[in-house]
Design a protein around this motif. Structure first.
Motif, PDB file in Angstrom:
ATOM      1  N   GLY A  40      31.578  91.244  50.737  1.00 29.88           N
ATOM      2  CA  GLY A  40      32.636  91.911  49.990  1.00 29.88           C
ATOM      3  C   GLY A  40      33.798  92.401  50.828  1.00 29.88           C
ATOM      4  O   GLY A  40      34.427  93.396  50.504  1.00 29.88           O
ATOM      5  N   GLY A  41      34.080  91.723  51.944  1.00 31.42           N
ATOM      6  CA  GLY A  41      35.257  92.068  52.741  1.00 31.42           C
ATOM      7  C   GLY A  41      34.985  92.969  53.920  1.00 31.42           C
ATOM      8  O   GLY A  41      35.903  93.364  54.615  1.00 31.42           O
ATOM      9  N   HIS A  42      33.732  93.311  54.159  1.00 34.66           N
ATOM     10  CA  HIS A  42      33.420  94.126  55.338  1.00 34.66           C
ATOM     11  C   HIS A  42      32.204  93.541  56.037  1.00 34.66           C
ATOM     12  O   HIS A  42      31.555  92.643  55.514  1.00 34.66           O
ATOM     13  N   ILE A  43      31.930  94.026  57.240  1.00 33.38           N
ATOM     14  CA  ILE A  43      30.726  93.593  57.947  1.00 33.38           C
ATOM     15  C   ILE A  43      29.785  94.789  58.053  1.00 33.38           C
ATOM     16  O   ILE A  43      30.222  95.942  58.106  1.00 33.38           O
ATOM     17  N   THR A  44      28.498  94.500  58.078  1.00 36.80           N
ATOM     18  CA  THR A  44      27.503  95.560  58.181  1.00 36.80           C
ATOM     19  C   THR A  44      27.411  96.044  59.621  1.00 36.80           C
ATOM     20  O   THR A  44      27.906  95.392  60.545  1.00 36.80           O
ATOM     21  N   LYS A  45      26.764  97.166  59.813  1.00 37.98           N
ATOM     22  CA  LYS A  45      26.577  97.717  61.152  1.00 37.98           C
ATOM     23  C   LYS A  45      25.793  96.721  62.015  1.00 37.98           C
ATOM     24  O   LYS A  45      26.124  96.498  63.183  1.00 37.98           O
ATOM     25  N   LYS A  46      24.773  96.102  61.451  1.00 39.00           N
ATOM     26  CA  LYS A  46      23.962  95.122  62.187  1.00 39.00           C
ATOM     27  C   LYS A  46      24.800  93.906  62.594  1.00 39.00           C
ATOM     28  O   LYS A  46      24.686  93.408  63.710  1.00 39.00           O
TER      29      LYS A  46
ATOM     30  N   PHE B  82      42.761  96.265  52.722  1.00 40.67           N
ATOM     31  CA  PHE B  82      41.785  97.288  53.105  1.00 40.67           C
ATOM     32  C   PHE B  82      40.585  96.630  53.781  1.00 40.67           C
ATOM     33  O   PHE B  82      40.121  97.078  54.808  1.00 40.67           O
ATOM     34  N   ASP B  83      40.093  95.552  53.166  1.00 34.57           N
ATOM     35  CA  ASP B  83      38.928  94.880  53.730  1.00 34.57           C
ATOM     36  C   ASP B  83      39.218  94.355  55.127  1.00 34.57           C
ATOM     37  O   ASP B  83      38.389  94.470  56.014  1.00 34.57           O
ATOM     38  N   LYS B  84      40.392  93.782  55.308  1.00 33.02           N
ATOM     39  CA  LYS B  84      40.773  93.248  56.619  1.00 33.02           C
ATOM     40  C   LYS B  84      40.809  94.361  57.657  1.00 33.02           C
ATOM     41  O   LYS B  84      40.485  94.162  58.822  1.00 33.02           O
ATOM     42  N   ASP B  85      41.221  95.547  57.223  1.00 35.85           N
ATOM     43  CA  ASP B  85      41.349  96.677  58.133  1.00 35.85           C
ATOM     44  C   ASP B  85      40.116  97.589  58.124  1.00 35.85           C
ATOM     45  O   ASP B  85      40.194  98.718  58.599  1.00 35.85           O
ATOM     46  N   HIS B  86      39.019  97.117  57.558  1.00 36.31           N
ATOM     47  CA  HIS B  86      37.783  97.911  57.564  1.00 36.31           C
ATOM     48  C   HIS B  86      37.461  98.274  59.016  1.00 36.31           C
ATOM     49  O   HIS B  86      37.596  97.433  59.911  1.00 36.31           O
ATOM     50  N   PRO B  87      37.064  99.514  59.298  1.00 35.51           N
ATOM     51  CA  PRO B  87      36.878  99.960  60.691  1.00 35.51           C
ATOM     52  C   PRO B  87      35.996  99.055  61.556  1.00 35.51           C
ATOM     53  O   PRO B  87      36.344  98.782  62.700  1.00 35.51           O
ATOM     54  N   ARG B  88      34.889  98.565  61.028  1.00 28.35           N
ATOM     55  CA  ARG B  88      34.027  97.697  61.847  1.00 28.35           C
ATOM     56  C   ARG B  88      34.708  96.362  62.128  1.00 28.35           C
ATOM     57  O   ARG B  88      34.650  95.855  63.243  1.00 28.35           O
ATOM     58  N   ARG B  89      35.376  95.809  61.109  1.00 33.79           N
ATOM     59  CA  ARG B  89      36.104  94.555  61.316  1.00 33.79           C
ATOM     60  C   ARG B  89      37.250  94.764  62.286  1.00 33.79           C
ATOM     61  O   ARG B  89      37.493  93.937  63.160  1.00 33.79           O
ATOM     62  N   ALA B  90      37.952  95.868  62.124  1.00 34.08           N
ATOM     63  CA  ALA B  90      39.094  96.146  62.994  1.00 34.08           C
ATOM     64  C   ALA B  90      38.655  96.261  64.444  1.00 34.08           C
ATOM     65  O   ALA B  90      39.327  95.740  65.347  1.00 34.08           O
ATOM     66  N   GLU B  91      37.518  96.912  64.683  1.00 35.52           N
ATOM     67  CA  GLU B  91      37.032  97.050  66.065  1.00 35.52           C
ATOM     68  C   GLU B  91      36.693  95.694  66.669  1.00 35.52           C
ATOM     69  O   GLU B  91      37.110  95.377  67.787  1.00 35.52           O
ATOM     70  N   VAL B  92      35.953  94.889  65.928  1.00 36.74           N
ATOM     71  CA  VAL B  92      35.562  93.568  66.421  1.00 36.74           C
ATOM     72  C   VAL B  92      36.804  92.729  66.704  1.00 36.74           C
ATOM     73  O   VAL B  92      36.930  92.115  67.771  1.00 36.74           O
ATOM     74  N   ASN B  93      37.745  92.716  65.778  1.00 40.09           N
ATOM     75  CA  ASN B  93      38.949  91.897  65.955  1.00 40.09           C
ATOM     76  C   ASN B  93      39.846  92.419  67.068  1.00 40.09           C
ATOM     77  O   ASN B  93      40.480  91.634  67.773  1.00 40.09           O
ATOM     78  N   GLN B  94      39.893  93.740  67.258  1.00 39.15           N
ATOM     79  CA  GLN B  94      40.678  94.301  68.366  1.00 39.15           C
ATOM     80  C   GLN B  94      40.064  93.893  69.705  1.00 39.15           C
ATOM     81  O   GLN B  94      40.780  93.557  70.651  1.00 39.15           O
TER      82      GLN B  94
END
Length: 112
Positions: free
Chosen positions: A88-94, A31-43
């Motif tokens: 905790g497995g996600h990145i902040t908006k900033k 779930f953390d790997k696929d967190h929406p903000r992380r997913a966008e950055v990695n895509q």
């Protein structure tokens, strides 16, 4: 119930509980790997990688220039992972905004 049977049942239930705990942690990690903000950055990083490869293939970019941009992308990916690890497995908006800005700078260098 004899002592051996109790020990066997205790061992079996302990193993079952341990397996369920491991599965829960594995699911959380996904779930953390696929967190929406992380997913966008990695895509975006994946898309940039393909664009760089395409530029080299078409002769519009040297292998040296591509290596420099790939190095910048690897640095961003490493930075994203470090940010996620501390949050905790996600990145902040900033943090996402910072990474997007860095990605934009690299993107401007592709296809000039």
């Amino acid at each position: 119930m004899n002592c051996t049977t109790r020990s066997t049942l205790f061992l079996a239930s302990s193993l079952l509980l341990a397996g369920m705990t491991i599965n829960a942690f594995a699911a959380e990690g996904q779930f953390d790997k696929d967190h929406p903000r992380r997913a966008e950055v990695n895509q975006r990083l994946e898309n940039q990688d393909k664009r760089i490869q395409n530029e080299v293939k078409e002769g519009k970019m040297s292998k040296g220039e591509a290596a420099k941009l790939h190095k910048e992308d690897r640095h961003m990916r490493k930075e994203e992972r470090a940010m996620a690890a501390k949050d905790g497995g996600h990145i902040t908006k900033k943090e996402q905004e910072k990474l997007n800005h860095q990605e934009n700078e690299v993107s401007k260098q592709i296809g000039k």
